[in-house]
Design a protein around this motif. Structure first.
Motif, short mmCIF file in Angstrom:
data_model
loop_
_atom_site.label_atom_id
_atom_site.label_comp_id
_atom_site.label_asym_id
_atom_site.label_seq_id
_atom_site.Cartn_x
_atom_site.Cartn_y
_atom_site.Cartn_z
N ARG A 1 0.83 -1.21 0.00
CA ARG A 1 0.00 0.00 0.00
C ARG A 1 0.86 1.26 0.00
O ARG A 1 0.34 2.36 0.15
N MET A 2 2.17 1.10 -0.13
CA MET A 2 3.08 2.25 -0.09
C MET A 2 3.86 2.35 -1.39
O MET A 2 4.51 1.40 -1.82
N ILE A 3 3.80 3.53 -1.99
CA ILE A 3 4.56 3.82 -3.20
C ILE A 3 5.66 4.80 -2.82
O ILE A 3 5.42 5.79 -2.14
N ILE A 4 6.86 4.50 -3.26
CA ILE A 4 8.01 5.37 -3.03
C ILE A 4 8.27 6.17 -4.30
O ILE A 4 8.29 5.61 -5.41
N ARG A 5 8.47 7.47 -4.15
CA ARG A 5 8.83 8.32 -5.26
C ARG A 5 10.02 9.19 -4.84
O ARG A 5 10.10 9.61 -3.69
N GLY A 6 10.91 9.44 -5.76
CA GLY A 6 12.07 10.27 -5.48
C GLY A 6 11.81 11.71 -5.90
O GLY A 6 11.16 11.96 -6.92
N LEU A 7 12.31 12.63 -5.11
CA LEU A 7 12.23 14.06 -5.44
C LEU A 7 13.64 14.62 -5.45
O LEU A 7 14.32 14.63 -4.43
N ARG A 8 14.09 15.07 -6.62
CA ARG A 8 15.42 15.65 -6.72
C ARG A 8 15.40 17.15 -6.48
O ARG A 8 16.31 17.71 -5.90
N ALA A 9 14.38 17.81 -6.98
CA ALA A 9 14.33 19.27 -6.93
C ALA A 9 12.89 19.72 -6.82
O ALA A 9 11.96 18.95 -7.02
N VAL A 10 12.71 20.99 -6.55
CA VAL A 10 11.37 21.57 -6.45
C VAL A 10 10.59 21.32 -7.74
O VAL A 10 9.39 21.08 -7.72
N SER A 11 11.29 21.33 -8.87
CA SER A 11 10.63 21.12 -10.16
C SER A 11 9.96 19.75 -10.26
O SER A 11 8.99 19.58 -10.99
N ASP A 12 10.44 18.75 -9.52
CA ASP A 12 9.82 17.42 -9.50
C ASP A 12 8.53 17.41 -8.69
O ASP A 12 7.66 16.57 -8.91
N PHE A 13 8.42 18.32 -7.73
CA PHE A 13 7.37 18.23 -6.73
C PHE A 13 5.96 18.28 -7.33
O PHE A 13 5.12 17.44 -7.01
N GLU A 14 5.68 19.25 -8.20
CA GLU A 14 4.32 19.39 -8.73
C GLU A 14 3.89 18.14 -9.50
O GLU A 14 2.79 17.63 -9.31
N TYR A 15 4.76 17.65 -10.36
CA TYR A 15 4.46 16.44 -11.13
C TYR A 15 4.22 15.25 -10.21
O TYR A 15 3.23 14.53 -10.34
N GLU A 16 5.12 15.05 -9.26
CA GLU A 16 5.01 13.90 -8.36
C GLU A 16 3.77 14.00 -7.47
O GLU A 16 3.13 13.00 -7.17
N LEU A 17 3.42 15.20 -7.06
CA LEU A 17 2.21 15.40 -6.25
C LEU A 17 0.97 15.02 -7.06
O LEU A 17 0.07 14.33 -6.55
N GLN A 18 0.92 15.42 -8.33
CA GLN A 18 -0.21 15.06 -9.18
C GLN A 18 -0.32 13.55 -9.34
O GLN A 18 -1.42 12.99 -9.27
N ILE A 19 0.80 12.89 -9.55
CA ILE A 19 0.81 11.43 -9.69
C ILE A 19 0.32 10.78 -8.39
O ILE A 19 -0.49 9.85 -8.41
N GLY A 20 0.81 11.28 -7.26
CA GLY A 20 0.38 10.74 -5.97
C GLY A 20 -1.11 10.89 -5.75
O GLY A 20 -1.79 9.96 -5.30
N TYR A 21 -1.66 12.06 -6.09
CA TYR A 21 -3.11 12.28 -5.96
C TYR A 21 -3.89 11.40 -6.93
O TYR A 21 -4.95 10.87 -6.59
N ALA A 22 -3.39 11.24 -8.14
CA ALA A 22 -4.06 10.38 -9.11
C ALA A 22 -4.11 8.94 -8.61
O ALA A 22 -5.15 8.28 -8.68
#
Length: 162
Positions: A83-104
């Motif tokens: 039930r846990m997905i790990i995602r990497g964040l390198r920079a602030v620029s990754d955050f918006e995209y990764e947040l959208q994927i997490g919400y989806a």
């Protein structure tokens, strides 16, 4: 939770990915590295080569498993009991995209959680696209990728000419 899934195309796997795998493994008993077939991204390496590179890089890491997948990520997570997905964040620029994927993903399965991990500073700039660009220009990527894959990448027949 004892299981997590770390998805990506890993085209190719980098030291940044390895950093995230190690960090995830320090939190979870089992980490499944889920290698996406992802034909829409037109990967440089085929799925067999990418899975082989990830397996070589993680060999000897107890509790780390490598599997290809070609489904919705949440369906894959359900399949393996995570039930846990790990995602990497390198920079602030990754955050918006990764947040959208997490919400989806959360909209598709209410029980799934996403944990965002940052690589160490020395690996924060590394991305597979940077590695591919260097490879295409016949540059040395040995300092950016796991040592188990450096020779393969240097000699790879998969490396495209410009």
């Amino acid at each position: 939770m004892t299981k997590a899934v770390y998805p990506g195309t890993f085209d190719p796997i980098t030291n940044g990915h390895m950093d995230i795998i190690r960090r995830a493994k320090s939190v979870f008993e089992e980490v499944t590295v889920a290698v996406a077939i992802s034909q829409e991204k037109r990967p440089m390496f085929d799925i067999e080569a990418r899975v082989a590179m990830v397996k070589a890089a993680t060999r000897g890491m107890k509790g780390v498993h490598v599997m290809p997948f070609d489904t919705l990520l949440v369906e894959f997570a359900k399949e393996i009991g995570s039930r846990m997905i790990i995602r990497g964040l390198r920079a602030v620029s990754d955050f918006e995209y990764e947040l959208q994927i997490g919400y989806a993903n959360a909209s598709l399965w209410k029980e799934v959680e996403t944990m965002y991990l940052m690589p160490s500073l020395q690996n924060a700039f590394i991305s597979s696209s940077i590695v591919r660009s260097i490879l295409k220009h016949k540059g040395d990527v040995s300092h950016l990728v796991p040592p188990e894959n450096a020779a393969f990448l240097k000699d790879s027949i998969y490396v495209c000419d410009l």
